[in-house]
Each structure stands twice: as structure tokens, then as C-alpha cells.
Design an enzyme around this catalytic site. Sequence first.
Site, PDB file in Angstrom:
ATOM      1  N   HIS A   1      15.999 -38.955 -24.183  1.00  0.00           N
ATOM      2  CA  HIS A   1      15.677 -39.849 -24.565  1.00  0.00           C
ATOM      3  C   HIS A   1      16.614 -39.796 -26.497  1.00  0.00           C
ATOM      4  O   HIS A   1      15.566 -40.896 -27.191  1.00  0.00           O
ATOM      5  CB  HIS A   1      14.483 -40.724 -24.611  1.00  0.00           C
ATOM      6  N   ASP A  37       3.052 -38.110 -25.198  1.00  0.00           N
ATOM      7  CA  ASP A  37       3.730 -38.901 -24.797  1.00  0.00           C
ATOM      8  C   ASP A  37       4.652 -38.678 -23.299  1.00  0.00           C
ATOM      9  O   ASP A  37       5.309 -37.823 -23.172  1.00  0.00           O
ATOM     10  CB  ASP A  37       5.473 -38.600 -25.836  1.00  0.00           C
ATOM     11  N   MET A  38       3.864 -39.137 -23.031  1.00  0.00           N
ATOM     12  CA  MET A  38       4.247 -39.275 -21.129  1.00  0.00           C
ATOM     13  C   MET A  38       4.540 -40.861 -20.155  1.00  0.00           C
ATOM     14  O   MET A  38       3.810 -41.628 -20.437  1.00  0.00           O
ATOM     15  CB  MET A  38       2.622 -37.997 -20.476  1.00  0.00           C
ATOM     16  N   TRP A  78      -2.768 -39.921  -6.953  1.00  0.00           N
ATOM     17  CA  TRP A  78      -3.118 -41.208  -6.929  1.00  0.00           C
ATOM     18  C   TRP A  78      -4.369 -41.394  -7.756  1.00  0.00           C
ATOM     19  O   TRP A  78      -4.433 -43.163  -8.657  1.00  0.00           O
ATOM     20  CB  TRP A  78      -4.747 -40.995  -6.217  1.00  0.00           C
ATOM     21  N   LYS A  79      -3.913 -41.123  -9.235  1.00  0.00           N
ATOM     22  CA  LYS A  79      -4.471 -40.728 -10.455  1.00  0.00           C
ATOM     23  C   LYS A  79      -3.081 -41.769 -11.723  1.00  0.00           C
ATOM     24  O   LYS A  79      -3.762 -42.625 -12.176  1.00  0.00           O
ATOM     25  CB  LYS A  79      -4.927 -40.157 -11.158  1.00  0.00           C
ATOM     26  N   GLY A 138       1.884 -31.453 -29.099  1.00  0.00           N
ATOM     27  CA  GLY A 138       2.545 -32.542 -30.089  1.00  0.00           C
ATOM     28  C   GLY A 138       3.245 -30.212 -30.880  1.00  0.00           C
ATOM     29  O   GLY A 138       4.119 -31.082 -31.558  1.00  0.00           O
TER      30      GLY A 138
END
Length: 337
Positions: free
Chosen positions: A47, A176-177, A228-229, A307
Site C-alpha cells: 500500500h 491495521d488489518m 464467519w467472524k 506495531g
Amino acid sequence: MAPLRLSRGDIEPVLVTGLLRRDFTHERAALCARLFVEASLDGVYSHGLNRFPQFIGMVERGVVRPDREPSRVRSTGAVETWDGRLGPGNLNAWACMGRAIEMARDRGVGVVSLRNTNHWMRGGSYGLRAAGSGCIGVCMTNTQPNMPPWGGREAAVGNNPLVIAAPNEPYPILLDMAMSQFSYGKMNVHRQRGEKLPCPGGYDLDLQMTDEPGLILESELATPMGYWKGSGLAILIDLLVATLSGGSTTAEIGERGEEYGISQVFIAFDLGRVGEKAESRRVLEAIKSSLRRTPPLREGGAVRYPGQGTWQRRQQNEREGIPVDPGIWQRILQTQG
């Protein structure tokens, strides 16, 4: 081919020149370039610089409008709604987290929803901005449909990233996911390196689970994180950002054929206003101490807080230079023309 090792001083002027040639002001070009470079400096290559040629392509097609800045639509207490006006997603997100921090200084919390914006590139950048200002930051965004809901066989939900960051030294706590097992950017990095994924991350065109990133990128059927979560959380993030901003849902974004006009939310909690900073530090150190005392699963392994690995990659890249794929660098250099 081995990656190049370049300093940020080598890279940023090149990016700035490419942006200036596409009608960015110098101030906005400098910030935009900095955000791309710092993403790669922290090891988030998918990114960071890897995305720059794609970003330039969106500018040239008119999807990203360099001269557009976000405008406030309405304000109610500690909650504001802004319109991104299809401006550069990273600059819109930076501005809206800045506004959330300003409100948190006055009220303890600031919430800014943003509609009609573009991809924010590295979401962690805006969490880091909050943490660097003494705030806990929370950011979330929807995306185009790129993941099947649990039990489905077609992409109908986004992998809708979530960012949470908190002040810490020497580097903030940073989660950050994406809601997919692997982000599409991360899978593309593995494909470029000829690597398999560490574990199955999606389905191929025959709906078979696979750890081959190229097959998942072809099918665009990434596996929801936690099955599913992750699917449920992605759906609720979409609901939250679109409802608060009055913007587009994932399904509506998918009808356009290209990802733009997305919806986001930025939240800042000023730790000096909502509680005692000393107590916040105590809580943080207690959590870190507990993690350090946890024996690793395997000999020589380590238990880390979110992090911690990013900080280590930043230190290495500051010493040795930022690794850049030669093919990506050539594409970046071509933006100068």
C-alpha cells in the site's frame, strides 16, 4: 531480481514531480508523496510505492481529482460528516483524521465520517497521526465487493479494513488489518515474489481453497478473516461507514465497475480529556508486560504487540534503504514524463 535499496531522499522528489505534472499543488504533492514513502518505509509495500503507479492511473482516468478537497456537510456535537468530492483518498483521510483530533481536543472525542472519497492507501497512516497526537485513533473504510460472505460463492462484501492505534514509545501500538485473511495488496506482493501464502487465503475459480496468491487474485474470492467472524465484521463496518456518512455501500460501489466513491469513518479519543494520561500509560505497560512474559510457541520465537514488527522494519529500512521492486521503480520513473 533483487530489490533496489533507495533512501526516502531518492524517492520522494520523484513522486512529487510526477504529482506536480498532474495538477497537484506543491503542498499536496509533498504530503501525498510522503504518505506513499512512509508506508514502504514501514514495510507496508503493498500500500506504499507498489500502489503509486496504480494511483497515477486513477488520476489520469479522472477517477481521482487532484484539486478536490473535502468539504463539511453537517456537524452535530462531536460528530461531523464530510464529502471527499472524489479527491485523493490519502489526502482526504489525512485531513479528516486531523479534524477528528481537533474535535477530540475540545470534547474528548471526535468522529468524522467521510463519503464520496477514494482508496486511502495505507490505513495505518491515519491511526499513526492520531497516536502521534496523544489520541487513540480508530479508522474504517468500505471497499468494492472482493470477498464472499460466509456461506456464499460470489464476492458480495468488501474486505473493509479496520485500524486502531494508541500512543506508545518508540512506535505506536498499531493494528491495521483487512477483514480478509490477506489483503489483496499483500497477496500481490507474494505473487510478485513467487511465494505461496503462509496459509490458504481464498478460493480459486473452481471454489477450492488455495494458498496460491495468483489464483485468488484471478478469482477475487478472498477468504474472510476468521471465516464467519470476519464476514460479519466486514458487513457491520460497511453498515457503519455508509450510515454515518450517508455514502455508498459496498454493493453500490460494486455497480460502478471501478472502486471509487467509498465511505469511511475516523474517530479520535484524546487521552488527556477522556481520562488520565498516567493511567493510560499504566494500562499500556501492563499489557505489554503481560505479552513479554508469555512464553513463545516455538524456541527462538517471540510474542509481539501490534506495531512492534513495523517499528523494527522501519529501523532496518532507514539504515539500509527502502526495498523497491525494480519493475515498480521503472513504472514510477515513467510517471515523470
